[in-house]
Design a protein around this motif. Sequence first.
Motif, PDB file in Angstrom:
ATOM      1  N   VAL A 156      46.503  50.089  29.886  1.00 22.72           N
ATOM      2  CA  VAL A 156      45.383  49.978  30.724  1.00 22.72           C
ATOM      3  C   VAL A 156      45.215  51.071  31.674  1.00 22.72           C
ATOM      4  CG1 VAL A 156      44.486  48.557  32.423  1.00 22.72           C
ATOM      5  CG2 VAL A 156      45.920  47.592  30.911  1.00 22.72           C
ATOM      6  N   SER A 157      44.376  51.984  31.674  1.00 22.54           N
ATOM      7  CA  SER A 157      44.179  53.077  32.229  1.00 22.54           C
ATOM      8  C   SER A 157      43.844  52.794  33.950  1.00 22.54           C
ATOM      9  CB  SER A 157      43.119  54.007  32.130  1.00 22.54           C
ATOM     10  OG  SER A 157      42.334  54.305  32.835  1.00 22.54           O
ATOM     11  N   SER A 158      44.562  53.319  35.029  1.00 22.59           N
ATOM     12  CA  SER A 158      44.359  53.117  36.389  1.00 22.59           C
ATOM     13  C   SER A 158      42.987  53.196  36.779  1.00 22.59           C
ATOM     14  CB  SER A 158      45.133  54.149  37.147  1.00 22.59           C
ATOM     15  OG  SER A 158      44.594  55.240  36.963  1.00 22.59           O
ATOM     16  N   GLU A 159      42.036  54.027  35.993  1.00 21.66           N
ATOM     17  CA  GLU A 159      40.503  54.056  36.254  1.00 21.66           C
ATOM     18  C   GLU A 159      39.915  52.588  36.304  1.00 21.66           C
ATOM     19  OE1 GLU A 159      38.571  56.228  33.097  1.00 21.66           O
ATOM     20  OE2 GLU A 159      36.570  55.615  33.919  1.00 21.66           O
ATOM     21  N   HIS A 160      40.441  51.836  35.315  1.00 25.15           N
ATOM     22  CA  HIS A 160      39.637  50.454  35.441  1.00 25.15           C
ATOM     23  C   HIS A 160      40.385  49.362  35.972  1.00 25.15           C
ATOM     24  CE1 HIS A 160      37.339  52.536  32.222  1.00 25.15           C
ATOM     25  NE2 HIS A 160      38.236  52.463  31.486  1.00 25.15           N
ATOM     26  N   MET A 161      41.652  49.620  36.522  1.00 25.87           N
ATOM     27  CA  MET A 161      42.222  48.586  37.273  1.00 25.87           C
ATOM     28  C   MET A 161      41.623  47.861  38.364  1.00 25.87           C
ATOM     29  SD  MET A 161      45.055  47.573  35.682  1.00 25.87           S
ATOM     30  CE  MET A 161      45.970  46.485  36.934  1.00 25.87           C
ATOM     31  N   PRO A 162      41.178  48.629  39.234  1.00 26.23           N
ATOM     32  CA  PRO A 162      40.397  48.040  40.462  1.00 26.23           C
ATOM     33  C   PRO A 162      39.270  47.070  40.051  1.00 26.23           C
ATOM     34  CG  PRO A 162      40.594  50.519  40.850  1.00 26.23           C
ATOM     35  CD  PRO A 162      40.944  50.133  39.124  1.00 26.23           C
ATOM     36  N   ALA A 163      38.460  47.475  38.957  1.00 26.30           N
ATOM     37  CA  ALA A 163      37.338  46.730  38.443  1.00 26.30           C
ATOM     38  C   ALA A 163      38.020  45.418  37.900  1.00 26.30           C
ATOM     39  CB  ALA A 163      36.427  47.487  37.504  1.00 26.30           C
ATOM     40  N   ILE A 164      38.963  45.710  36.981  1.00 26.91           N
ATOM     41  CA  ILE A 164      39.574  44.458  36.397  1.00 26.91           C
ATOM     42  C   ILE A 164      40.086  43.600  37.286  1.00 26.91           C
ATOM     43  CG2 ILE A 164      41.507  43.656  34.853  1.00 26.91           C
ATOM     44  CD1 ILE A 164      40.931  46.301  33.118  1.00 26.91           C
ATOM     45  N   LEU A 165      40.677  43.944  38.364  1.00 23.33           N
ATOM     46  CA  LEU A 165      41.635  43.032  39.260  1.00 23.33           C
ATOM     47  C   LEU A 165      40.339  42.473  40.066  1.00 23.33           C
ATOM     48  CD1 LEU A 165      44.393  45.199  40.437  1.00 23.33           C
ATOM     49  CD2 LEU A 165      44.462  43.266  39.085  1.00 23.33           C
ATOM     50  N   ASP A 166      39.144  43.180  40.427  1.00 21.12           N
ATOM     51  CA  ASP A 166      38.102  42.520  40.988  1.00 21.12           C
ATOM     52  C   ASP A 166      37.400  41.269  40.112  1.00 21.12           C
ATOM     53  OD1 ASP A 166      36.344  42.601  43.260  1.00 21.12           O
ATOM     54  OD2 ASP A 166      34.945  43.639  42.183  1.00 21.12           O
ATOM     55  N   PHE A 167      37.451  41.639  39.039  1.00 22.15           N
ATOM     56  CA  PHE A 167      36.979  40.575  37.998  1.00 22.15           C
ATOM     57  C   PHE A 167      37.720  39.351  38.284  1.00 22.15           C
ATOM     58  CE2 PHE A 167      36.583  38.135  34.069  1.00 22.15           C
ATOM     59  CZ  PHE A 167      35.066  37.986  33.816  1.00 22.15           C
ATOM     60  N   TYR A 168      39.003  39.377  37.997  1.00 21.32           N
ATOM     61  CA  TYR A 168      40.036  38.274  38.114  1.00 21.32           C
ATOM     62  C   TYR A 168      39.865  37.438  39.389  1.00 21.32           C
ATOM     63  CZ  TYR A 168      42.321  40.105  34.244  1.00 21.32           C
ATOM     64  OH  TYR A 168      42.690  40.420  32.741  1.00 21.32           O
ATOM     65  N   ARG A 169      39.837  38.380  40.494  1.00 20.11           N
ATOM     66  CA  ARG A 169      39.852  37.721  41.810  1.00 20.11           C
ATOM     67  C   ARG A 169      38.689  37.109  41.969  1.00 20.11           C
ATOM     68  NH1 ARG A 169      41.538  43.015  43.886  1.00 20.11           N
ATOM     69  NH2 ARG A 169      43.818  42.974  44.108  1.00 20.11           N
ATOM     70  N   ASN A 170      37.386  37.479  41.709  1.00 20.57           N
ATOM     71  CA  ASN A 170      35.890  36.867  41.877  1.00 20.57           C
ATOM     72  C   ASN A 170      36.132  35.635  40.900  1.00 20.57           C
ATOM     73  OD1 ASN A 170      34.086  38.110  43.851  1.00 20.57           O
ATOM     74  ND2 ASN A 170      35.337  39.804  42.938  1.00 20.57           N
ATOM     75  N   HIS A 171      36.334  35.666  39.820  1.00 21.55           N
ATOM     76  CA  HIS A 171      36.098  34.550  38.726  1.00 21.55           C
ATOM     77  C   HIS A 171      37.103  33.469  39.144  1.00 21.55           C
ATOM     78  CE1 HIS A 171      32.988  35.558  35.923  1.00 21.55           C
ATOM     79  NE2 HIS A 171      33.012  36.802  36.283  1.00 21.55           N
ATOM     80  N   SER A 172      38.315  33.788  39.337  1.00 25.49           N
ATOM     81  CA  SER A 172      39.082  32.636  39.779  1.00 25.49           C
ATOM     82  C   SER A 172      38.904  31.949  41.026  1.00 25.49           C
ATOM     83  CB  SER A 172      40.808  32.821  39.982  1.00 25.49           C
ATOM     84  OG  SER A 172      40.934  34.175  41.309  1.00 25.49           O
ATOM     85  N   GLU A 173      38.180  32.616  41.777  1.00 22.40           N
ATOM     86  CA  GLU A 173      37.753  32.166  43.091  1.00 22.40           C
ATOM     87  C   GLU A 173      36.467  31.104  42.790  1.00 22.40           C
ATOM     88  OE1 GLU A 173      35.085  31.103  46.139  1.00 22.40           O
ATOM     89  OE2 GLU A 173      34.438  32.986  44.896  1.00 22.40           O
ATOM     90  N   PHE A 174      35.802  31.537  41.802  1.00 19.06           N
ATOM     91  CA  PHE A 174      34.403  30.798  41.267  1.00 19.06           C
ATOM     92  C   PHE A 174      34.962  29.499  40.540  1.00 19.06           C
ATOM     93  CE2 PHE A 174      31.829  34.915  40.230  1.00 19.06           C
ATOM     94  CZ  PHE A 174      31.327  35.031  41.479  1.00 19.06           C
ATOM     95  N   ARG A 175      36.111  29.568  39.759  1.00 19.64           N
ATOM     96  CA  ARG A 175      36.341  28.462  39.023  1.00 19.64           C
ATOM     97  C   ARG A 175      36.977  27.404  40.185  1.00 19.64           C
ATOM     98  NH1 ARG A 175      38.911  31.985  35.577  1.00 19.64           N
ATOM     99  NH2 ARG A 175      40.852  31.882  36.723  1.00 19.64           N
ATOM    100  N   LYS A 176      37.528  27.879  41.281  1.00 15.98           N
ATOM    101  CA  LYS A 176      38.344  26.910  42.068  1.00 15.98           C
ATOM    102  C   LYS A 176      37.198  26.153  43.256  1.00 15.98           C
ATOM    103  CE  LYS A 176      42.436  29.670  42.253  1.00 15.98           C
ATOM    104  NZ  LYS A 176      42.862  30.803  43.140  1.00 15.98           N
ATOM    105  N   ARG A 177      36.089  26.988  43.320  1.00 17.36           N
ATOM    106  CA  ARG A 177      35.201  26.706  44.391  1.00 17.36           C
ATOM    107  C   ARG A 177      34.651  25.025  44.027  1.00 17.36           C
ATOM    108  NH1 ARG A 177      30.176  30.097  45.882  1.00 17.36           N
ATOM    109  NH2 ARG A 177      31.550  31.670  45.393  1.00 17.36           N
ATOM    110  N   THR A 178      34.508  24.430  45.088  1.00 16.85           N
ATOM    111  CA  THR A 178      33.821  22.956  45.164  1.00 16.85           C
ATOM    112  C   THR A 178      32.568  23.004  45.986  1.00 16.85           C
ATOM    113  OG1 THR A 178      35.395  22.039  46.101  1.00 16.85           O
ATOM    114  CG2 THR A 178      35.409  21.449  43.632  1.00 16.85           C
ATOM    115  N   PRO A 179      31.411  22.658  45.609  1.00 16.20           N
ATOM    116  CA  PRO A 179      30.895  22.729  44.116  1.00 16.20           C
ATOM    117  C   PRO A 179      31.179  23.899  43.687  1.00 16.20           C
ATOM    118  CG  PRO A 179      29.050  22.480  45.915  1.00 16.20           C
ATOM    119  CD  PRO A 179      30.515  22.553  46.782  1.00 16.20           C
TER     120      PRO A 179
END
Lengths: 172, 375
Positions: A59-82
């Motif tokens: 994994v190149s450092s170029e893509h790390m921020p975007a990838i981490l951003d994806f994880y953060r947002n999508h795990s938040e989407f999953r947890k949110r109710t509703p």
Amino acid sequence: MASSSSSSSTQVKKITLKAADGKHFEVEEPVAMEMETVKSFFVGNEDAMKDMVVPLLNVSSEHMPAILDFYRNHSEFRKRTPPPPAEEVKAFNEAFLENKSDEQLMEMIMAANFLNTKELLNFLTEAAANRIKNKSVEYVRAFFGIENDFTPEEEARIRAENEWAFDGLDED
Amino acid sequence: MKKQEWQPNLSNDIVRVIMEKLNWKDKFVSSLVCKSWKQVFDETQEQGTEEYLPWVMRYDLGKKSDDGGTFNFKLCDPNKQTSYNIVKECPERHLFLDAKLHASRCGWLLFSKHIYARKIIFFFYNPFTNQIIKFPELKDRDRRQLSSMACFSLDPTSPDCMVIALSTQLKKLNIKTCCVGDKSWKIFKFENVGHFILDVAYGGEFFYCLFSGNLGTFNIKQHEWKVFPVRLPSYTDYLCAALNGDVIIPYLLPLYSSDNDDSNFNSLWRFLRFDSLEEKFFDEDYEMMEKQVMFLGYKKLLASPTSFLVPAAGNARESAGKVFQSLGRFGGITCFSMLSAFPRRPSKVYDWMEDDKLQEIWIHPPFITTKHKYK
């Protein structure tokens, strides 16, 4: 690097990830655990978490921020109710892909595959599939940077099996 | 990063995940990228994608295209719910104009067309490969014949593929057969049959021919014709060919409720199977039928509606025990359960198809049928 993770135990634990080019990233534990590859690094070895730096060779450092951003947002989407409205998820995903070149997309696909996260891999491959929709073979080869190793005869024979499929493709 | 420096190394696993996202057409195109992609494609065809649902071909044979050199139709794939518009450069476009589409099997279509001087020509067309196979011209002296139908046995690329054309006149039956590559047609005449041919189908060693009141069988090896009475409580005009070679006659059993209320008039599906060894009809168990999906074609004048019965496996699993019926260019496709009584309701399953007022016929793409061959 070693940021001020010192003070209290109430603070979220952080894990240090090392990208292919040596750059370090401090990541909250739950976000890091979205990646099966990182997770398996610690299985049966929970103590290791403290000071270990997890090397991510592909994994190149170029893509790390975007990838981490994806994880953060999508795990938040999953947890949110509703659950968040579909438009919100869609808007995030679209913004994520905006300005990403074909090469960048491809590199991220390989990163997602290495990190072994289904959600990200599915999302990125879907995006790649959308970009080659209704395109010619030549376009798809150029898109993925792959060289044709068929002989003209072989290629003609396979084409004839489903001649209709080459009809009405986009001109590019 | 410059393009030349970028050395991608997509593993087969990644290629597989990408291909899963593509519709059939794009997937096939991508199989030509290189040998390793072709290998992944072949693997996905063999294992993962168990496609049993027939596609829908939508067409208009009466339409002249502007330049006269193309044949336009649509292929509709229920698996990805996609319609493909096909505009084929076809050297023999004239053949299709006002031709009659008789039957569909193994991805091939059987057409006939009146040409000049009371002659008729039968030909096969494969919309997937754009191949045409023509048969010798046939004299068609008798325009007074009451009904005629045609059908074929195997994949036309097989030398054993036989076409049969049946016509009746005053209870006399003419059967004409021709195999791919034959120089002429064989003609057989039989007496004492029904007036109207309702449907024809092929299964095992026989062509089946449904009349109102009886079923005729024509043995393709011995050229023997037999007729068996069929007593049904209601009218039916479908013969349905199963992938295993069985031929099923679906019919509706009327149910009358006690309380004289019209709205309670209902009917139930029943399925008659003809056993060619015992030469008897059997009521097929619902248990058997519930493991299958039935596709009834649109009943056109003097042409087989072309109906299929497929196992409720793979992508047809969700449709187990259902009947899908084409109601023609203005009706769309309706769906009902084999178990529930009428009335029929429109099928949401085929909502994705455009309402384009074209004719339609069920068609099994050859790349699907190679997996579970017709017997």
